[in-house]
Design an enzyme around this catalytic site. Structure first.
Site, PDB file in Angstrom:
ATOM      1  N   HIS A  84     -60.689-121.730 -92.994  1.00 24.82           N
ATOM      2  CA  HIS A  84     -60.765-120.829 -91.838  1.00 24.82           C
ATOM      3  C   HIS A  84     -62.092-120.074 -91.818  1.00 24.82           C
ATOM      4  CE1 HIS A  84     -59.636-117.937 -88.781  1.00 24.82           C
ATOM      5  NE2 HIS A  84     -58.508-118.596 -88.598  1.00 24.82           N
ATOM      6  N   GLY A 165     -71.770 -98.604 -89.051  1.00 23.55           N
ATOM      7  CA  GLY A 165     -72.496 -99.114 -90.204  1.00 23.55           C
ATOM      8  C   GLY A 165     -73.808 -99.772 -89.817  1.00 23.55           C
ATOM      9  N   ASP A 166     -74.620-100.054 -90.817  1.00 24.66           N
ATOM     10  CA  ASP A 166     -75.916-100.650 -90.537  1.00 24.66           C
ATOM     11  C   ASP A 166     -76.332-101.706 -91.554  1.00 24.66           C
ATOM     12  OD1 ASP A 166     -76.440 -99.079 -92.746  1.00 24.66           O
ATOM     13  OD2 ASP A 166     -77.635 -97.596 -91.661  1.00 24.66           O
ATOM     14  N   HIS A 169     -71.640-105.241 -96.216  1.00 22.48           N
ATOM     15  CA  HIS A 169     -71.085-104.960 -97.542  1.00 22.48           C
ATOM     16  C   HIS A 169     -71.342-106.187 -98.432  1.00 22.48           C
ATOM     17  CE1 HIS A 169     -68.191-104.112-100.726  1.00 22.48           C
ATOM     18  NE2 HIS A 169     -68.051-102.878-100.247  1.00 22.48           N
ATOM     19  N   THR A 171     -69.934-107.609-100.965  1.00 17.09           N
ATOM     20  CA  THR A 171     -68.827-108.507-101.324  1.00 17.09           C
ATOM     21  C   THR A 171     -67.773-108.629-100.227  1.00 17.09           C
ATOM     22  OG1 THR A 171     -67.638-106.688-102.427  1.00 17.09           O
ATOM     23  CG2 THR A 171     -69.096-108.062-103.790  1.00 17.09           C
ATOM     24  N   ALA A 172     -67.650-107.624 -99.387  1.00 21.62           N
ATOM     25  CA  ALA A 172     -66.581-107.609 -98.377  1.00 21.62           C
ATOM     26  C   ALA A 172     -67.067-107.921 -96.971  1.00 21.62           C
ATOM     27  CB  ALA A 172     -65.866-106.253 -98.380  1.00 21.62           C
ATOM     28  N   GLY A 173     -68.388-108.086 -96.789  1.00 25.06           N
ATOM     29  CA  GLY A 173     -68.907-108.500 -95.492  1.00 25.06           C
ATOM     30  C   GLY A 173     -68.772-107.470 -94.400  1.00 25.06           C
TER      31      GLY A 173
END
Length: 298
Positions: A84, A165-166, A169, A171-173
């Protein structure tokens, strides 16, 4: 006169469907007074889990945040693989109005959650569907195109700068948070491992290509690559029913010399969507009435 209590639904999709211990941890995180974890299921081929939370808006908001927090703490997309498409550890968090609530309620809660995800977790957020900040940002597929691996560069483009945000992340994207109508996740498995057949059928039926109204579809490989799947999202079952999707897939598959083996529904779906299928396949004239009669005895 007593005001009807507002009830909403939230359906977070998380990029983990193989590690059951992690899935159970996420389910536990979503347990909040005033909100019910109505269902959750995992697919190891997609490497994805879908959670359904129903309850009062404040409680559902908190449950969605806690689940997202647990996903950020436990999932690293740098080592993630699955059929996915995904751009975030918690990939998408849609809110759906149910009893006593409306779409505006869900738009407001989506924006509030997006702000908190960035402020508290440093997880950037796209707002999508009815919560989108611009028309070109409504479609989840457009936002997610390129996936996690290409997202750091994508969000440098002003057209796809996060709503909150800018920076991606590590690891979490990035997460898409939105408001929408009920959606049915409906997958059709073919009796072939030829992924090109599933992709051709998906291209034929998706509404973006002039196919079935309110239908999004992709072709993917599942069951260790031994089965081609047409993975479908029905965004408006009142326009296109599950049975119409299935029969259209059967027709297009036959043109390619393949058949349908089985289907699956991920998460929950409106009762009327099932009754529509009963009416079509069983020829029921009053399936809704029959259900009410059965329920009245329990």
């Amino acid at each position: 006169m007593q005001t009807e209590k507002k009830i909403i639904e939230c359906v977070p999709n998380v990029s983990e469907g193989k590690n059951q211990a992690t899935v159970e941890k996420l389910a536990a995180a979503a347990t909040v007074t005033g909100a019910s974890l109505a269902d959750y299921s995992s697919d190891p081929d997609h490497n994805r889990s879908v959670f359904t939370i129903i309850g009062e808006p404040d409680a559902v908001f908190e449950a969605a945040f806690r689940l997202a927090q647990a996903a950020v703490e436990t999932i690293d997309l740098n080592i993630h693989d699955g059929a996915h498409p995904r751009m975030g550890a918690v990939d998408v968090i849609p809110f759906i109005p149910l009893r006593g609530s409306d779409m505006n309620d869900c738009v407001q809660i989506a924006a509030a959650l997006g702000k908190r995800l960035w402020n508290d977790l440093r997880l950037p957020v796209f707002l999508y569907e009815e919560a989108a900040s611009a028309p070109h940002r409504k479609n989840l597929a457009v936002l997610r195109k390129g996936g996690f691996e290409n997202m750091a560069n994508k969000i440098k483009n002003p057209e796809f700068f996060p709503d909150y945000g800018d920076v991606l992340h590590k690891t979490a994207g990035i997460t898409a948070v939105g408001a929408r109508r009920p959606l049915i996740a409906f997958n059709v498995n073919l009796d072939t491992d030829d992924i090109s057949a599933a992709k051709k059928i998906a291209s034929k039926i998706r509404s973006a290509n002039g196919g079935l109204p309110g239908v999004k579809a992709i072709g993917v490989a599942v069951k260790g690559g031994n089965t081609a799947q047409v993975s479908v999202n029905i965004t408006d079952y009142t326009q296109t029913s599950m049975y119409k999707v299935l029969e259209t897939v059967r027709f297009e598959a036959a043109r390619l010399g393949v058949a349908v083996n089985e289907t699956e529904i991920i998460g929950l779906a409106p009762m009327q969507a099932y009754l529509d299928c009963a009416n079509y396949y069983l020829g029921c004239k009053n399936s809704a009435g029959a259900v009410k009669v059965i329920e009245s005895h329990f």
